[in-house]
Design an enzyme around this catalytic site. Structure first.
Site, PDB file in Angstrom:
ATOM      1  N   CYS A  57       0.888  -1.190  -0.029  1.00 23.31           N
ATOM      2  CA  CYS A  57       0.047  -0.286   0.030  1.00 23.31           C
ATOM      3  C   CYS A  57       0.895   1.111  -0.091  1.00 23.31           C
ATOM      4  CB  CYS A  57      -0.964   0.114   1.194  1.00 23.31           C
ATOM      5  SG  CYS A  57      -1.620   1.656   1.692  1.00 23.31           S
ATOM      6  N   GLU A  58       0.684   2.312  -0.802  1.00 20.01           N
ATOM      7  CA  GLU A  58       1.481   3.437  -0.873  1.00 20.01           C
ATOM      8  C   GLU A  58       1.099   4.214   0.216  1.00 20.01           C
ATOM      9  OE1 GLU A  58      -1.116   6.161  -3.766  1.00 20.01           O
ATOM     10  OE2 GLU A  58       0.177   4.989  -4.797  1.00 20.01           O
ATOM     11  N   HIS A  59       0.239   4.087   0.812  1.00 21.04           N
ATOM     12  CA  HIS A  59      -0.110   4.936   2.031  1.00 21.04           C
ATOM     13  C   HIS A  59       0.551   4.866   3.227  1.00 21.04           C
ATOM     14  CE1 HIS A  59      -4.079   5.449  -0.418  1.00 21.04           C
ATOM     15  NE2 HIS A  59      -3.302   6.289  -0.709  1.00 21.04           N
ATOM     16  N   HIS A  60       0.809   3.353   3.448  1.00 22.71           N
ATOM     17  CA  HIS A  60       1.236   2.977   4.715  1.00 22.71           C
ATOM     18  C   HIS A  60       2.596   2.080   4.547  1.00 22.71           C
ATOM     19  CE1 HIS A  60      -2.964   4.041   6.053  1.00 22.71           C
ATOM     20  NE2 HIS A  60      -2.440   4.434   6.974  1.00 22.71           N
TER      21      HIS A  60
ATOM     22  N   GLN B 274      -4.957  -0.723  -5.006  1.00 22.49           N
ATOM     23  CA  GLN B 274      -5.624  -1.778  -5.639  1.00 22.49           C
ATOM     24  C   GLN B 274      -6.489  -1.247  -6.716  1.00 22.49           C
ATOM     25  OE1 GLN B 274      -7.617  -4.767  -3.410  1.00 22.49           O
ATOM     26  NE2 GLN B 274      -8.798  -5.402  -4.839  1.00 22.49           N
TER      27      GLN B 274
ATOM     28  N   HIS C 270      -5.974  -6.236   2.894  1.00 22.62           N
ATOM     29  CA  HIS C 270      -4.975  -5.106   3.000  1.00 22.62           C
ATOM     30  C   HIS C 270      -4.506  -5.136   4.683  1.00 22.62           C
ATOM     31  CE1 HIS C 270      -5.626  -2.751  -0.932  1.00 22.62           C
ATOM     32  NE2 HIS C 270      -6.575  -3.727  -0.701  1.00 22.62           N
TER      33      HIS C 270
ATOM     34  N   CYS D 293      -3.033  -2.742   6.240  1.00 23.80           N
ATOM     35  CA  CYS D 293      -3.376  -1.451   6.410  1.00 23.80           C
ATOM     36  C   CYS D 293      -4.735  -1.410   7.396  1.00 23.80           C
ATOM     37  CB  CYS D 293      -3.242  -0.352   5.664  1.00 23.80           C
ATOM     38  SG  CYS D 293      -4.322  -0.593   4.162  1.00 23.80           S
TER      39      CYS D 293
END
Length: 208
Positions: free
Chosen positions: A98-101, A139, A167, A169
């Site tokens: 995941c690019e956020h976490h 995704q 996920h 996250c």
């Protein structure tokens, strides 16, 4: 030392990146900083080699940035033997981050297309999924990129992609909803135009 990196200018063509890639020593120093920030001593025995191991792992996790997915689809076969029906490759396992976490999401991809004038080796479809998965991702973007790569190279009469993933996250932090899965789909051509074709695709995926 600044080392130029490459990234796709689009989803297929690799071009120079507009930023400099840190060298290995800088990357390992960054890992040491994160270990210390987390509250541990980066010089204790169990952690002394961790920066090296982490950078090696990152090289594998994110190897998709230096791969050209379009190149995987360049070799096609035009002798279809009169076949003009759906081609489905289902249950393609993948792992991404995941690019956020920067935590993993893991699942399966299902890819189908109606051939136009050519088909491609089935393993190449799985490898396209893998190339895009080995990048920082969402995704939704991953689903769209797989569709775009196939459409650009094969020009099929229609494409269907479904991705199902869990996920971390959501499961390891934040909501802590273990077992929750996310499903994304994207359709082009005959799949987009005909809901019956979408249902056929889903039925073929679920029939296993």
């Amino acid at each position: 030392m600044d080392v130029p990196l490459k990234k796709p200018a689009s989803d297929g063509v690799i071009a120079p990146r507009p930023w400099a890639r840190p060298d290995r020593a800088e990357a390992e120093a960054a890992v040491r900083t994160l270990i210390a920030w987390a509250g541990d001593d980066p010089d204790r025995d169990g952690l002394r080699d961790t920066p090296r191991r982490v950078t090696e792992a990152f090289g594998e996790f994110y190897s998709g940035y230096d791969a050209d997915p379009s190149a995987l689809l360049e070799r096609t076969f035009e002798d279809l033997g009169g076949y003009d029906d759906i081609v489905v490759v289902r249950d393609i396992p993948f792992s991404s981050h995941c690019e956020h976490h920067m935590v993993p999401f893991v699942g399966k991809a299902h890819v189908a297309y109606y051939p136009g004038e050519a088909v491609v080796g089935l393993s190449k479809l799985a490898r396209v999924v893998d190339v895009y998965a080995r990048r920082l991702q969402t995704q939704e973007r991953l689903t769209g990129q797989v569709v775009a790569a196939i459409d650009e190279t094969l020009k099929p009469r229609g494409i269907a992609v479904m991705i199902e993933a869990e996920h971390q996250c959501m499961t390891l932090r934040g909501a802590h909803k273990h077992g929750a899965s996310t499903v994304t789909t994207q359709f082009t051509g005959v799949f987009r135009d005909d809901p019956a074709e979408q249902q056929r695709f889903v039925s073929l995926v679920r029939s296993g």
